[in-house]
Design a protein around this motif. Structure first.
Motif, PDB file in Angstrom:
ATOM      1  N   LEU A 208      49.990  39.586  34.861  1.00  0.00           N
ATOM      2  CA  LEU A 208      49.441  39.332  36.193  1.00  0.00           C
ATOM      3  C   LEU A 208      49.391  37.841  36.468  1.00  0.00           C
ATOM      4  O   LEU A 208      49.786  37.367  37.527  1.00  0.00           O
ATOM      5  CB  LEU A 208      48.024  39.886  36.294  1.00  0.00           C
TER       6      LEU A 208
ATOM      7  N   GLU B 122      42.809  37.967  43.649  1.00  0.00           N
ATOM      8  CA  GLU B 122      42.881  39.041  44.641  1.00  0.00           C
ATOM      9  C   GLU B 122      42.925  40.401  43.961  1.00  0.00           C
ATOM     10  O   GLU B 122      42.158  41.305  44.266  1.00  0.00           O
ATOM     11  CB  GLU B 122      44.162  38.885  45.465  1.00  0.00           C
ATOM     12  N   VAL B 123      43.847  40.492  43.046  1.00  0.00           N
ATOM     13  CA  VAL B 123      44.038  41.791  42.370  1.00  0.00           C
ATOM     14  C   VAL B 123      42.783  42.197  41.629  1.00  0.00           C
ATOM     15  O   VAL B 123      42.337  43.346  41.719  1.00  0.00           O
ATOM     16  CB  VAL B 123      45.245  41.719  41.407  1.00  0.00           C
TER      17      VAL B 123
ATOM     18  N   ASN C 110      46.929  53.886  44.404  1.00  0.00           N
ATOM     19  CA  ASN C 110      45.984  53.026  43.712  1.00  0.00           C
ATOM     20  C   ASN C 110      46.164  51.608  44.212  1.00  0.00           C
ATOM     21  O   ASN C 110      47.208  50.984  44.005  1.00  0.00           O
ATOM     22  CB  ASN C 110      46.266  53.108  42.217  1.00  0.00           C
ATOM     23  N   PRO C 111      45.150  51.049  44.873  1.00  0.00           N
ATOM     24  CA  PRO C 111      45.331  49.727  45.475  1.00  0.00           C
ATOM     25  C   PRO C 111      45.646  48.652  44.444  1.00  0.00           C
ATOM     26  O   PRO C 111      46.423  47.744  44.707  1.00  0.00           O
ATOM     27  CB  PRO C 111      44.009  49.465  46.194  1.00  0.00           C
ATOM     28  N   VAL C 112      45.047  48.794  43.279  1.00  0.00           N
ATOM     29  CA  VAL C 112      45.273  47.775  42.260  1.00  0.00           C
ATOM     30  C   VAL C 112      46.723  47.816  41.817  1.00  0.00           C
ATOM     31  O   VAL C 112      47.432  46.803  41.776  1.00  0.00           O
ATOM     32  CB  VAL C 112      44.323  47.995  41.068  1.00  0.00           C
TER      33      VAL C 112
ATOM     34  N   PHE D  73      46.671  35.221  43.561  1.00  0.00           N
ATOM     35  CA  PHE D  73      47.112  36.588  43.304  1.00  0.00           C
ATOM     36  C   PHE D  73      46.221  37.318  42.296  1.00  0.00           C
ATOM     37  O   PHE D  73      45.722  38.399  42.564  1.00  0.00           O
ATOM     38  CB  PHE D  73      48.568  36.574  42.807  1.00  0.00           C
TER      39      PHE D  73
ATOM     40  N   LEU E  93      40.050  43.247  43.867  1.00  0.00           N
ATOM     41  CA  LEU E  93      40.391  44.574  44.366  1.00  0.00           C
ATOM     42  C   LEU E  93      40.044  45.638  43.318  1.00  0.00           C
ATOM     43  O   LEU E  93      39.499  46.691  43.620  1.00  0.00           O
ATOM     44  CB  LEU E  93      41.884  44.610  44.670  1.00  0.00           C
ATOM     45  N   PHE E  94      40.373  45.278  42.068  1.00  0.00           N
ATOM     46  CA  PHE E  94      40.082  46.189  40.970  1.00  0.00           C
ATOM     47  C   PHE E  94      38.582  46.442  40.872  1.00  0.00           C
ATOM     48  O   PHE E  94      38.134  47.582  40.733  1.00  0.00           O
ATOM     49  CB  PHE E  94      40.634  45.596  39.672  1.00  0.00           C
TER      50      PHE E  94
ATOM     51  N   ARG F 161      48.994  46.517  44.397  1.00  0.00           N
ATOM     52  CA  ARG F 161      49.001  45.068  44.482  1.00  0.00           C
ATOM     53  C   ARG F 161      49.829  44.460  43.345  1.00  0.00           C
ATOM     54  O   ARG F 161      50.613  43.538  43.542  1.00  0.00           O
ATOM     55  CB  ARG F 161      47.552  44.548  44.418  1.00  0.00           C
ATOM     56  N   VAL F 162      49.657  45.028  42.151  1.00  0.00           N
ATOM     57  CA  VAL F 162      50.375  44.486  40.988  1.00  0.00           C
ATOM     58  C   VAL F 162      51.873  44.669  41.154  1.00  0.00           C
ATOM     59  O   VAL F 162      52.663  43.737  40.959  1.00  0.00           O
ATOM     60  CB  VAL F 162      49.889  45.169  39.688  1.00  0.00           C
TER      61      VAL F 162
END
Lengths: 991, 146
Positions: free
Chosen positions: B25, B39-40, A853-855, B36, B43-44, A858-859
């Protein structure tokens, strides 16, 4: 004879019984002993009862033994039934045959007895008869000599009568003797003249022996070839003189036979007139000269001179004879003349019908033609054959009983089988229910955990907001309670594990003091409600960080404190933690307790511990990484009665039913605690006196965290570090507790019993703590701890700051901060520490994060980056494998479990396999160590990332070779715990 | 300055109305990584739209491959929980249950609701970003949450 028989029968019965027993017990070996003892006991009922039990047991065994061998149930049932019927038939036949055999034995014996008695009687009768006969024969000789050989005769009627009269004792059985002479027809006239009477004919109708009978009335005998008129007669039969005996048919036969044979001849029996008894006449022939024994009948007839007859009274003869013998009552004797076989003439005895058993003995009275028999019968009928009856009935009963037992057994087997099937079905249902229950529990607890996680998360968030110290403390308490609730839910799930011994303890580093503080804060409200003083003291020798299972440790302490608080209404609850080694130095001070109330001697609670009874060097010499902790929980509650001491650790056991009613609870807490203590290689014990209180003590073994042993359990980052404080408390033990807490903040504490004394002695103190007890201004309700800032040297009138007991380090710190006007820089000390340590741990580390899962990727990467880690991403398990194939430079890997194509478990397993292959290759010399960065055993720590933390995942992680797991999203505390553990072991390995 | 204050207040309100994960976050964002969160979240959005699209297609098939659908939903669940979109996440949990039951109607209903929830959270997040931008443009500083 009789006795022998009875014994024989008994033996037979016992044998039968034994046979049946042995055959029964044969399979159920060992059973015979009981039966034997039962036999010796002699109580029939008991024997049967025991036997019954035996059979039941035996039946069960048979069931077990044979159920697998003997085909289907139906077939077996029929088989049993046939066997049963056969057995009962056998029993009946056996009992009948035994009865028959025994009664025939008895009958034989009876017959034998009868025969011997009968024969004896017959022989005696015969002997006596012979005696009389011989005498009569002797008389015939006398007559021959004195009448016929003498001329003139020497005997006349008078002489004869006199002689016979006087010798009649010789012939007790004869009623009379008479002599008839042979007279030929040619000599008749001369004879009649000579005698002076005519020869009379015997009247057929009127018997010869009629008393009133007058010879003159008789007719003169008609002319015959020869005559045999009686010339001499005993007086008793004098009336027969002149009667021709040849004229009577019977007498004639007799006479003719007598003279032909030359022996005594008997008539058929007839009734004697005078006595009305049966009698016979014995006739002897008298010859003119002595004849040779082989003389022909013709010669004998020729030489016959006369006939001597004697009348025998058979009846009296027999009667006399029977009177001489004993046991004449038992048998009935009949004597018969059986010359004419078809029509025997009874000579003696009542003519009863001769049914039943009788014995016949032949009698020989010396007359070959006449046959006599003696018939004997028992007077009584044959008595009941009790022995035979009882024996056979016994056998029958035994066989029926055995049959019944057999039947019952078979029925029981069937029943047991049915029950078994029923049980199996029930078991299946129960198991299904159990599975359903487990599912339910899992679901429900999960469902509870989810909102609880929400609550906890919110509380965590709340803690991160700007709160004042009190709020902070409330939130912390709420969060701890929530966590305790979650752990309780886990405990409920773990309960089964504890009991099945599957519980495993964690091995994580934890702060024992913090754990105990947490436990205390949980009971804060309760203790304040009850006005019970709650205090903790941890010895300074206990290391700050221990490795063990904090959750379980907390559970034990919680259980014990919870228990104490439940039963304590006044006084105090005092938790102390020491090293086991310190225990021996401890002293009991009776009048020195926290609240002043008497307490039990706590040393008694560990007096039974093995570690103390053993040689103490064993514990003290244990290596420095083995820390033996001893925790005591002392209360001043109602205590436990001595008789209940042994049972308090049993599950679901409480001191009494009233306890359950008053205080509730399941009584399982102490049992769980005991299990847990045992798992921690420790022991638990108690000392208690009713109305004084109890002290529970347990030991536990933890390992020390290597190297960094902090002797003093202080929080080093405290802003109070290096400050000095004065503690005013006259009570030594309480001062010790307070000192412990204050010192944890890094404050140097000096204790004085008196305020004035303290202030004079120590000039430079930052703060003064005074026990409320000696604070003489106001008596506030709550037990409060009062602190004074250092500014007040002598003037104590300024309003003091109160700290509510029980003391906890966080509370104390917060209060001090408030009191001293410090700005609360750090939100939460421990959190700060975690974050700080994480940064230290992770800084510069190269970490691979794998998540599809890319999200999430990233997290997670962001979180790790925040702590200074160098993060590399991978979206697929396959890519992770390529990246992690040695040699590589990664320090750790965080891997998502649920990924498409290849999940985290599989990827980890593959990586571990590759690592193992390389290790083996290097060991075998096929691969050079240099190519792998001089590291032979590659093992990159892999931590699972998972959204739902369930127990199974934990185990699955370990199974697939993962080093641990962290829950998503990352939580600093957990991340720190796992990462520090992983890097710890790594550094261990590299050293 | 008053507008900045207002914006800041709005921003805080919005942020706290989001979930803890989002705040976390935000915490992860620092000088070294200033964009950040953005970005996240982008992406989501990207990921979510792709997934929702995929889901819509998958559920329109003649024969629905529930395994595939489940995998999509799982991924959606993971990312939404990371971002703190709890309502979306909860819908995903329900969705997965329907998938397990192979309940197409339920799935379709869920998809609709997820779309709805996603729009909501997207709006919310975009609002936050907008506010952030406005604050920055107005010369204010972004207030620290928590």
């Amino acid at each position: 004879m009789n006795l022998l028989h009875v014994i024989g029968n008994l033996v037979l019965v016992v044998c039968c019984w034994f046979l049946s027993l042995i055959s029964l017990n044969w399979v159920s070996n060992g059973g015979i002993m009981t039966v034997k003892s039962g036999l010796i006991g002699g109580d029939g009922g008991q024997i049967w009862m025991k036997l019954w039990d035996q059979i039941s047991v035996f039946g069960c065994k048979i069931q077990h033994h044979y159920s697998q061998y003997i085909g289907p149930k139906k077939l077996r049932k029929n088989w049993w039934r046939k066997l049963l019927i056969a057995w009962i038939l056998c029993g009946i036949i056996l009992s009948l045959s035994v009865f028959w055999y025994m009664s025939s034995l008895a009958l034989d014996k009876r017959k034998e007895t009868l025969a011997s008695m009968c024969d004896e009687r017959a022989r005696m009768l015969q002997d006596q008869f012979n005696v009389s006969m011989n005498h009569i024969q002797a008389m015939s000789v006398i007559v021959s000599i004195f009448h016929h050989d003498k001329n003139p005769s020497a005997i006349d009627q008078t002489t004869f009568a006199r002689y016979t009269e006087r010798t009649s004792f010789e012939r007790p059985l004869t009623s009379g003797v008479a002599y008839a002479v042979r007279v030929l027809h040619s000599e008749r006239e001369q004879f009649e003249i000579q005698q002076g009477w005519t020869i009379k004919r015997m009247d057929e109708q009127t018997p010869v022996h009629e008393d009133e009978y007058d010879p003159a009335d008789l007719e003169t005998s008609p002319a015959h070839d020869e005559y045999a008129p009686v010339i001499f007669a005993q007086d008793t039969v004098a009336h027969v003189i002149s009667v021709d005996v040849l004229s009577g048919k019977e007498d004639r036969d007799n006479v003719l036979r007598a003279r032909e044979s030359g022996k005594g001849v008997l008539t058929a029996p007839f009734r004697l007139l005078k006595t009305n008894r049966l009698g016979v006449i014995l006739t002897f022939a008298v010859y003119k000269r002595e004849l040779p024994p082989n003389a022909t009948p013709a010669e004998r007839i020729q030489e016959t001179a006369g006939y001597l007859g004697g009348i025998f009274d058979i009846e009296s003869l027999v009667e006399k004879l029977l009177q001489q013998l004993a046991s004449k009552q038992t048998i009935i004797v009949n004597v018969y003349d059986t010359t004419n076989f078809s029509d025997p003439i009874s000579m003696y005895g009542s003519n009863t019908s001769s049914d039943g058993m009788h014995h016949v003995s032949a009698l020989n009275f010396g007359d070959p033609i006449r046959k006599h028999e003696m018939h004997c019968r028992f007077k009584q009928k044959q008595p009941w054959q009790w022995v035979a009856i009882t024996t056979s009935v016994g056998i029958l009963i035994i066989s029926l009983l055995v049959g019944h037992i057999f039947h019952a057994t078979v029925n029981r087997i069937a029943k047991v089988e049915d029950d078994y099937n029923h049980m199996m079905e029930l078991k299946k249902r129960a198991e299904a229910a159990d599975i359903a229950k487990s599912k339910f529990l899992a679901t429900v607890s999960h469902e509870i955990r989810t909102p609880m996680n929400g609550v906890l998360g919110m509380l965590q968030m709340l803690m991160d907001t700007r709160l004042d110290e009190t709020q902070q403390d409330y939130v912390r308490t709420a969060r701890e309670s929530g966590k305790a609730l979650v752990s309780l839910i886990n405990d409920v799930l773990d309960q089964a594990k504890i009991e099945s011994g599957k519980l495993e303890l964690e091995e994580v580093s934890f702060d024992l003091r913090a754990v105990i503080d947490d436990v205390l804060s949980m009971f804060l409200g309760k203790s304040q409600d009850k006005k019970v003083e709650l205090a903790v003291y941890v010895s300074s020798k206990v290391p700050a960080t221990l490795v063990g299972d904090p959750g379980r440790f907390r559970q034990i302490v919680t259980n014990l404190v919870g228990n104490s608080i439940k039963f304590t209404d006044k006084g105090h609850i005092f938790v102390t933690v020491h090293l086991v080694e310190e225990a021996s130095e401890m002293e009991f001070e009776r009048d020195e307790s926290l609240s002043g109330l008497p307490v039990v001697d706590r040393r008694r609670s560990w007096s039974k511990f093995r570690s103390f009874n053993q040689e103490s060097p064993a514990t003290s010499s244990s290596s420095s990484d083995q820390i033996n902790i001893m925790v005591s929980v002392e209360d001043t509650g109602q205590g436990i009665p001595t008789e209940a001491h042994s049972s308090v650790f049993n599950p679901f056991m409480q001191v009494g039913p009233s306890i359950t009613r008053t205080h509730g609870g399941t009584g399982i807490g102490l049992s769980i605690s005991q299990c847990l203590v045992h798992l921690m290689k420790g022991e638990i014990g108690l000392a208690s006196s009713p109305h004084i209180g109890s002290t529970f003590t347990f030991t536990a073994v933890f390992s020390n965290i290597n190297g960094q042993q902090q002797v003093n359990g202080s929080i080093s980052s405290s802003e109070f570090q290096g400050m000095r404080a004065l503690l005013v408390d006259p009570k030594k033990i309480r001062a010790k507790v307070s000192k412990y807490h204050i010192e944890r903040l890094g404050i140097h504490v000096e204790v004085v019993p008196d305020l004035s004394l303290g202030l004079t002695n120590t000039p430079t103190v930052n703060m003064v703590f005074i026990e409320e007890e000696i604070w003489d201004c106001k008596n506030v309700g709550n037990p409060k701890m009062l602190i004074l800032s250092n500014s007040c040297s002598s003037d104590s009138a300024r309003s003091p700051f109160a700290i509510t007991k029980p003391l906890r380090v966080s509370k104390l710190a917060a209060s001090l901060q408030r009191a001293m006007g410090m700005s609360s820089g750090g939100n939460n000390l421990s959190r700060e520490i975690h974050a700080l340590s994480l940064r230290n741990l992770l800084h510069g580390r190269k970490i691979l994060v794998v998540d599809d899962n890319p999200v999430n990727l990233r997290v997670a990467a962001g979180a790790l980056k925040k702590y200074g880690a160098d993060v590399v991403h991978a979206e697929r398990g396959a890519k992770a494998i390529t990246l992690l194939t040695p040699p590589h430079l990664f320090d750790a890997c965080f891997m998502d479990i649920q990924m498409p194509e290849m999940d985290g478990f599989e990827a980890t397993e593959r990586i571990r396999k590759i690592e193992l292959g390389i290790k083996n290759g290097i060991e075998d010399g096929e691969l050079s160590v240099e190519a792998y960065g001089n590291v032979s055993n590659w093992h990159v720590p892999i931590l699972a990332m998972t959204a739902d933390v369930i127990q199974a995942t934990n185990e699955a992680c370990a199974r697939s070779g993962m080093d641990g797991y962290v829950s998503k999203p990352f939580e600093a505390e957990q991340l720190y715990r796992e990462v520090s553990r992983v890097f710890q072991t790594m550094s261990d390995e590299s050293h | 300055m008053a507008t900045v204050g207002q914006l800041q207040k709005q921003f805080v309100d919005f942020s706290t109305s989001l979930y803890r994960e989002f705040i976390q976050l935000q915490k992860l964002q620092d000088e070294s990584n200033p964009d950040f969160v953005f970005e996240v979240v982008s992406l989501f959005f990207e990921d979510s739209e792709k997934l929702l699209n995929n889901l819509a297609i998958a559920l329109q098939q003649q024969v629905v491959d529930f395994k595939q659908v489940d995998a999509h939903v799982h991924q959606f669940k993971g990312s939404s929980s990371s971002i703190g979109a709890h309502r979306v996440k909860n819908m995903c949990v329900a969705f997965r249950n329907f998938c397990e039951e192979k309940n197409l109607d339920g799935c379709l209903r869920c998809l609709q609701q997820i779309n709805h929830e996603y729009c909501l959270v997207k709006n919310k997040l975009e609002n936050v970003f907008r506010l952030e931008r406005q604050i920055l443009e107005a010369g204010g500083t972004i207030p620290l949450i928590a």
